[in-house]
Every structure is written in structure tokens, then in C-alpha cells.
Design an enzyme around this catalytic site. Structure first.
Site, mmCIF file in Angstrom:
data_model
loop_
_atom_site.group_PDB
_atom_site.id
_atom_site.type_symbol
_atom_site.label_atom_id
_atom_site.label_comp_id
_atom_site.label_asym_id
_atom_site.label_seq_id
_atom_site.Cartn_x
_atom_site.Cartn_y
_atom_site.Cartn_z
ATOM 1 C CG ASN A 8 0.853 -1.396 4.264
ATOM 2 O OD1 ASN A 8 1.003 -0.777 5.329
ATOM 3 N ND2 ASN A 8 0.404 -2.637 4.217
ATOM 4 C CE LYS A 10 3.336 -4.861 4.477
ATOM 5 N NZ LYS A 10 3.620 -6.207 4.045
ATOM 6 C CG HIS A 93 -2.269 -6.241 4.827
ATOM 7 N ND1 HIS A 93 -1.421 -7.253 5.201
ATOM 8 C CD2 HIS A 93 -1.663 -5.580 3.815
ATOM 9 C CE1 HIS A 93 -0.331 -7.195 4.439
ATOM 10 N NE2 HIS A 93 -0.449 -6.195 3.587
ATOM 11 C CD GLU A 95 1.846 -7.952 6.615
ATOM 12 O OE1 GLU A 95 1.710 -6.788 7.011
ATOM 13 O OE2 GLU A 95 2.596 -8.264 5.675
ATOM 14 C CD GLU A 169 -1.221 -6.466 -0.436
ATOM 15 O OE1 GLU A 169 -0.378 -5.653 -0.792
ATOM 16 O OE2 GLU A 169 -1.439 -6.714 0.772
ATOM 17 N N GLY A 175 6.535 -9.694 0.879
ATOM 18 C CA GLY A 175 7.801 -9.646 1.604
ATOM 19 C C GLY A 175 8.757 -10.784 1.262
ATOM 20 C CB SER A 215 7.676 -9.025 -3.983
ATOM 21 O OG SER A 215 7.854 -9.726 -2.766
HETATM 22 P P1 13P Z 1 5.847 -6.114 0.128
HETATM 23 O O1 13P Z 1 5.806 -5.102 -1.004
HETATM 24 O O2 13P Z 1 6.885 -5.819 1.150
HETATM 25 O O3 13P Z 1 5.914 -7.497 -0.414
HETATM 26 O O4 13P Z 1 4.453 -5.986 0.904
HETATM 27 C C1 13P Z 1 3.287 -6.001 0.190
HETATM 28 C C2 13P Z 1 2.170 -5.630 1.076
HETATM 29 O O5 13P Z 1 1.795 -6.380 1.954
HETATM 30 C C3 13P Z 1 1.548 -4.318 0.878
HETATM 31 O O6 13P Z 1 0.390 -4.184 1.640
#
Ligand code: 13P
Length: 256
Positions: A8, A10, A93, A95, A169, A175, A215
Site C-alpha cells: 500500500n 499510500k 483502512h 487512515e 492492521e 508506521g 510495520s
Molecule cells: P506500515 O507498514 O508503514 O506500518 O503501514 C501499514 C499499513 O497501513 C498498510 O496498509
């Protein structure tokens, strides 16, 4: 079942960086044992789609809107994604839920619309740090799953339910460099599977891939992928560089 290794991106990578990464991945993924998926931003879907056309890399989107068409400025429909060669779409997600206020009902509508358009939704669920510390994390995720799947089941659509991918997640792991321990991920994935079995029955529940995100990196991928209930990973930051994503794709299997 075949694992799903998904990146992903982003809101990262410019066009040149995206092209460079895809070209490298194309070569290295020609014999990949799993399903490899990349999810660029909307504006690069067409270009990335063209680049991976003759490869075994799959194309995914990070979001979509559930309506078919109309006055929804800035939104993208499932059919528009299909037109771009998209096969998977991330729905709900954290976010999107936290920054853009998407609730379970909106996420349900997106999942349902994706299925109706033959897209495979990657439904994201997960608890925040407070919920983990207050020991309500299993309940939180169970509720998120139940909200979506009971409605889909209600519409007599359990066959479609079997196509959904669930991404666990934990928000505190996204992150942050902190990942769930394999034993914690195992417990959550087992709980998700049991919840699904209750709602859609064992046959469909057992065909649903439950992947882990938060992560994921070259250092922890081997341990995570050797957890029996983890059917793949959804990778954010570590999917942006060829070296790290390629190492993740080539995780080492130690379990028989
Ligand atoms: P990270 O791997 O940067 O922690 O992000 C995970 C994520 O949100 C994947 O959709």
C-alpha cells in the site's frame, strides 16, 4: 491457500519513482510463489497498470466510493477502477476511518459495491492503542467484522463473502516500527476466523485470506509469515523501496 503480499503505497512516490520501482519488481516477481499486489495512488493506476500488464503483479486501489456515478466531486467508482485493470481495492483502512471519518456503514457499502463489480475488497480492521491497553481489542475487531459480514450474509451473498480479504492492521503498529508479536497476531487472526465461521460458515470462512499489516519489514517478515493463521501481509512504508519489498516477497518459510 496462496498468500497475498500487498504493498500500500499510500500518498507516496512520484511518477518516476513509481515507474522505477515497478520495473524492478516486474523482473524480480516473474517466479513469485504468492499473489503480489501493488496499490498506487489513483492517478498512477493507469500507468502502473500498463507497466505490469504482462507480469504477474496485480493492481490494487487504496480506496473507492460506493455509488455507481453522479455528483460526487473527487470520488472514484468501482467501475472506474475495473476500467483501469484494478483487481483489488482496500476498504476501511484506519487512515480512511480516522482522518476521513469513514464508519462501518460506509465501509460496508464500499465492500458491497466492490463485490458487485467483481473487485476483491481488502477489508481493514484493527484496534487502537487504548483499546489494546483496555483489553477490548478482540471485541473491537469482532464487531468490525460482524458489522460487515452479517449484512452481506443478510443479502444471501455468502459466496461473495469468501472472496473478501481481511487485513488485520493494529493502528498502534502502523508506521510506528512496532509490530504485533507473532503470537498476538495469531490470536487475533484465529479470532477473526472463528467470527467468520459463525457468520458465513466454515467453507467460506476458511477460504478468506486474513493478512497482517503494521510495520511489516524485512526483519520481521519471516516470523510473521510462519504464523499459521497469517495468509499474507499488507505493507506500507517497506513497500516503497525495491530492496525491502523484494525481501518481503521472498520471505523464508521454516514451517512445514
Ligand atoms: P506500515 O507498514 O508503514 O506500518 O503501514 C501499514 C499499513 O497501513 C498498510 O496498509
Amino acid at each position: 491457500m496462496k498468500a497475498l503480499i500487498a504493498g500500500n503505497w499510500k500518498m507516496n512516490l512520484n511518477l518516476n519513482e513509481a515507474i522505477e520501482l515497478v520495473e524492478k519488481l516486474k523482473n524480480s516477481c516473474s517466479n513469485a510463489r504468492d499473489d503480489i499486489l501493488i496499490c498506487p495512488s489513483f492517478v498512477y493506476l493507469q500507468k502502473v497498470g500498463e507497466l505490469i500488464k504482462d507480469s504477474n503483479i496485480l493492481l490494487g486501489a487504496q480506496n473507492m466510493y460506493f455509488e455507481k456515478k453522479g455528483a460526487f466531486t473527487g470520488e472514484v467508482s468501482a467501475q472506474m477502477l475495473v476500467d483501469m485493470g484494478v483487481k483489488y481495492v482496500i476498504c476501511g483502512h484506519s487512515e480512511r476511518r480516522n482522518i476521513f471519518n469513514e464508519n462501518d456503514e460506509i465501509v460496508y457499502k464500499k465492500v458491497f459495491s466492490a463485490l458487485q463489480n467483481d473487485l476483491i475488497p481488502i477489508l481493514c480492521v484493527g484496534e487502537n492503542l487504548t483499546e489494546r491497553e483496555n483489553n477490548v481489542y478482540l471485541e473491537k475487531v469482532r464487531n468490525q467484522i460482524e458489522y460487515i459480514f452479517k449484512k452481506i450474509n443478510f443479502e444471501n451473498n455468502s459466496e461473495s463473502a469468501g472472496r473478501i480479504v481481511i487485513a488485520y492492521e493494529p493502528i498502534w503498529a502502523i508506521g510506528t516500527g512496532k509490530n504485533a508479536l507473532p503470537k498476538d497476531a495469531f490470536l487475533m487472526h484465529k479470532t477473526i476466523r472463528a467470527t467468520l465461521q459463525e457468520i458465513v460458515g466454515s467453507v467460506f470462512a476458511n477460504s478468506i485470506r486474513i493478512i497482517y499489516g503494521g510495520s511489516v519489514n524485512p526483519e520481521n517478515i519471516d516470523d510473521l509469515m510462519n504464523v499459521s493463521q497469517i495468509d499474507g501481509v499488507l505493507v506500507g512504508g517497506a513497500s516503497l523501496s525495491f530492496e525491502s519489498f523484494n525481501r518481503i516477497i521472498n520471505y523464508k518459510v521454516t514451517q512445514c
